[in-house]
Design a protein around this motif. Structure first.
Motif, PDB file in Angstrom:
ATOM      1  N   UNK A   1       7.905   4.306  -6.395  1.00 39.08           N
ATOM      2  CA  UNK A   1       6.974   5.257  -5.795  1.00 39.08           C
ATOM      3  C   UNK A   1       6.882   4.967  -4.311  1.00 39.08           C
ATOM      4  N   UNK A   2       6.936   6.033  -3.520  1.00 37.90           N
ATOM      5  CA  UNK A   2       6.852   5.900  -2.063  1.00 37.90           C
ATOM      6  C   UNK A   2       5.931   6.984  -1.532  1.00 37.90           C
TER       7      UNK A   2
ATOM      8  N   UNK B   1       4.938   9.178   1.278  1.00 35.27           N
ATOM      9  CA  UNK B   1       5.374   9.687   2.569  1.00 35.27           C
ATOM     10  C   UNK B   1       4.182   9.863   3.509  1.00 35.27           C
ATOM     11  N   UNK B   2       3.112  10.446   2.996  1.00 30.48           N
ATOM     12  CA  UNK B   2       1.864  10.608   3.739  1.00 30.48           C
ATOM     13  C   UNK B   2       0.717  10.284   2.784  1.00 30.48           C
ATOM     14  N   UNK B   3      -0.490  10.496   3.235  1.00 31.81           N
ATOM     15  CA  UNK B   3      -1.638  10.297   2.354  1.00 31.81           C
ATOM     16  C   UNK B   3      -1.687  11.328   1.238  1.00 31.81           C
ATOM     17  N   UNK B   4      -0.960  12.427   1.390  1.00 37.43           N
ATOM     18  CA  UNK B   4      -1.005  13.502   0.396  1.00 37.43           C
ATOM     19  C   UNK B   4       0.275  13.665  -0.398  1.00 37.43           C
ATOM     20  N   UNK B   5       1.436  13.238   0.115  1.00 37.77           N
ATOM     21  CA  UNK B   5       2.728  13.472  -0.528  1.00 37.77           C
ATOM     22  C   UNK B   5       3.318  12.140  -0.981  1.00 37.77           C
ATOM     23  N   UNK B   6       3.766  12.103  -2.247  1.00 41.00           N
ATOM     24  CA  UNK B   6       4.377  10.901  -2.814  1.00 41.00           C
ATOM     25  C   UNK B   6       5.648  11.278  -3.553  1.00 41.00           C
ATOM     26  N   UNK B   7       6.623  10.387  -3.509  1.00 44.38           N
ATOM     27  CA  UNK B   7       7.869  10.523  -4.257  1.00 44.38           C
ATOM     28  C   UNK B   7       7.879   9.498  -5.376  1.00 44.38           C
ATOM     29  N   UNK B   8       8.264   9.934  -6.595  1.00 44.09           N
ATOM     30  CA  UNK B   8       8.315   9.051  -7.751  1.00 44.09           C
ATOM     31  C   UNK B   8       9.680   9.151  -8.413  1.00 44.09           C
ATOM     32  N   UNK B   9      10.129   8.008  -8.943  1.00 42.09           N
ATOM     33  CA  UNK B   9      11.402   7.949  -9.645  1.00 42.09           C
ATOM     34  C   UNK B   9      11.264   7.027 -10.848  1.00 42.09           C
TER      35      UNK B   9
ATOM     36  N   UNK C   1       0.785  -1.243   0.000  1.00 43.66           N
ATOM     37  CA  UNK C   1       0.000   0.000   0.000  1.00 43.66           C
ATOM     38  C   UNK C   1       0.814   1.290   0.000  1.00 43.66           C
ATOM     39  N   UNK C   2       2.087   1.274   0.438  1.00 42.24           N
ATOM     40  CA  UNK C   2       2.865   2.511   0.505  1.00 42.24           C
ATOM     41  C   UNK C   2       4.041   2.541  -0.460  1.00 42.24           C
ATOM     42  N   UNK C   3       4.532   1.397  -0.903  1.00 42.37           N
ATOM     43  CA  UNK C   3       5.752   1.332  -1.713  1.00 42.37           C
ATOM     44  C   UNK C   3       5.472   0.555  -2.989  1.00 42.37           C
ATOM     45  N   UNK C   4       5.988   1.054  -4.113  1.00 43.96           N
ATOM     46  CA  UNK C   4       5.954   0.346  -5.380  1.00 43.96           C
ATOM     47  C   UNK C   4       7.345   0.387  -5.994  1.00 43.96           C
ATOM     48  N   UNK C   5       7.934  -0.784  -6.229  1.00 40.05           N
ATOM     49  CA  UNK C   5       9.243  -0.909  -6.845  1.00 40.05           C
ATOM     50  C   UNK C   5       9.117  -1.855  -8.036  1.00 40.05           C
TER      51      UNK C   5
END
Length: 346
Positions: free
Chosen positions: A147-148, A150-158, A128-132
């Motif tokens: 994709x990670x 951080x919160x329900x509103x903020x996500x980091x993508x690479x 639910x929080x991490x996609x690799x």
């Protein structure tokens, strides 16, 4: 002496008021208020927009996702085989083998193809929080997506594409923020690329957005605007109400204009069309596509103004086993592509 009026001669009491009727001496508006609302009055009440409770729009880069499903089928040439093995609920391994041909760029109208084969090994981890997701080919090319939340509103993508050839590797990192009725994104990539976008719900069906980017290595910049209209109910003259209508428009200072429209005709059939114009190359293309969902199969295809016809059939023979047929015909260039594939997964 008493009263001279006999009780037997008194008139009977008035009957009780009927159910739902207004009491005596009530104002005339009360009778109208007691009646049930008319259908057009109910529709007018539903059209009122609650601007404090608007839905969150789709991500900026996915505003045309419904059109892409029908107009961008993953057609291929030759043979393709995909195998996926689930090692746990979150972790899976995949193997992909393909054999066919690849087109080389040419100056004339002729099509130049060379035979090729490819093998890719992949590994996916999703919770639910991490996609690799990662794939590597036998030639050493790597594709990475991460994709990670951080919160329900903020996500980091690479996203990254790595290769041994010089100056061909690419990478992009982005930070996404999901608000109550808007989304925003900041992007940083190689070659001194910087960008950002923002999309806001204006009504329950309409969302507007804008983007800007700067490519430092080439000294180029651009600004674009988008609009997306998505509704779940569409009144028609012949058939009443149909579900699923999406219209999008995109204009950029780079000279690109893109329009798309998707109509869900029934629970199984969706029709789509788009229009693309490139001011720099003076290229204009329009296409029409369809997406037909059956009980155990899915058929997608399109026809564009360049005379290219393509179709992709995916047939699920058994649970975990899918058979694929692909075709693309270009009579103008005398280019014909046919392929078949199998996908096996647990």
């Amino acid at each position: 002496m008493g009263s001279s009026v006999s009780h037997a001669g008194a008139p009977p009491p008035p009957p009780p008021p009927a159910y739902g009727s207004p009491p005596p001496f009530a104002p005339a508006d009360a009778a109208a208020a007691a009646l049930p609302p008319k259908p057009h009055e109910e529709a007018a009440a539903e059209e009122k927009v609650d601007y404090l409770n608007l839905p969150c729009p789709v991500p900026y880069e996915e505003i045309q996702r419904e059109a892409f499903m029908a107009l961008k089928p993953d057609v291929f040439e030759g043979m393709r085989f995909d195998f996926t093995k689930m090692l746990s609920q979150c972790f899976a391994l995949s193997h992909s083998v393909s054999m066919g041909s690849v087109e080389l760029p040419s100056q004339g109208a002729e099509v130049i193809k060379i035979p090729m084969s490819n093998y890719e090994f992949g590994a996916n981890f999703i919770n639910p929080k991490v996609m690799l997701m990662g794939r590597i080919s036998h030639e050493g090319r790597e594709n990475i997506r991460a994709k990670y939340d951080l919160t329900d509103s903020i996500s980091l993508k690479l996203t990254a594409q790595l290769t041994s050839e010089p100056h061909l590797s690419q990478g992009m990192c982005s930070i996404d923020y999901k608000g109550k009725d808007f989304r925003s994104q900041v992007q940083i990539g190689n070659n001194a690329f910087y960008g950002g976008n923002y999309i806001q719900s204006v009504t329950k069906n309409l969302s507007l957005g804008t983007e800007a980017f700067w490519l430092g290595q080439q000294r180029k910049s651009g600004v674009g605007v988008v609009a997306r209209y998505d509704t779940k109910k569409m009144p028609t003259i012949c058939s009443g109400i149909l579900d699923g209508k999406v219209a999008t428009g995109q204009i950029a200072t780079t000279g690109m204009v893109a329009l798309s429209y998707v109509q869900k005709v029934s629970e199984k059939v969706s029709l789509a069309s788009d229009f693309m114009y490139n001011q720099m190359t003076k290229d204009v293309t329009a296409s029409f596509g369809y997406d037909y969902m059956l009980r155990q199969s899915r058929l997608r295809g399109k026809l564009d103004t360049n005379g290219v016809i393509s179709a992709l059939l995916e047939e699920r023979l058994t649970p975990g086993f899918t058979f694929q047929l692909s075709a693309e015909i270009d009579h103008c260039k005398k280019d014909y592509k046919f392929g078949f594939g199998m996908a096996v997964g647990e």
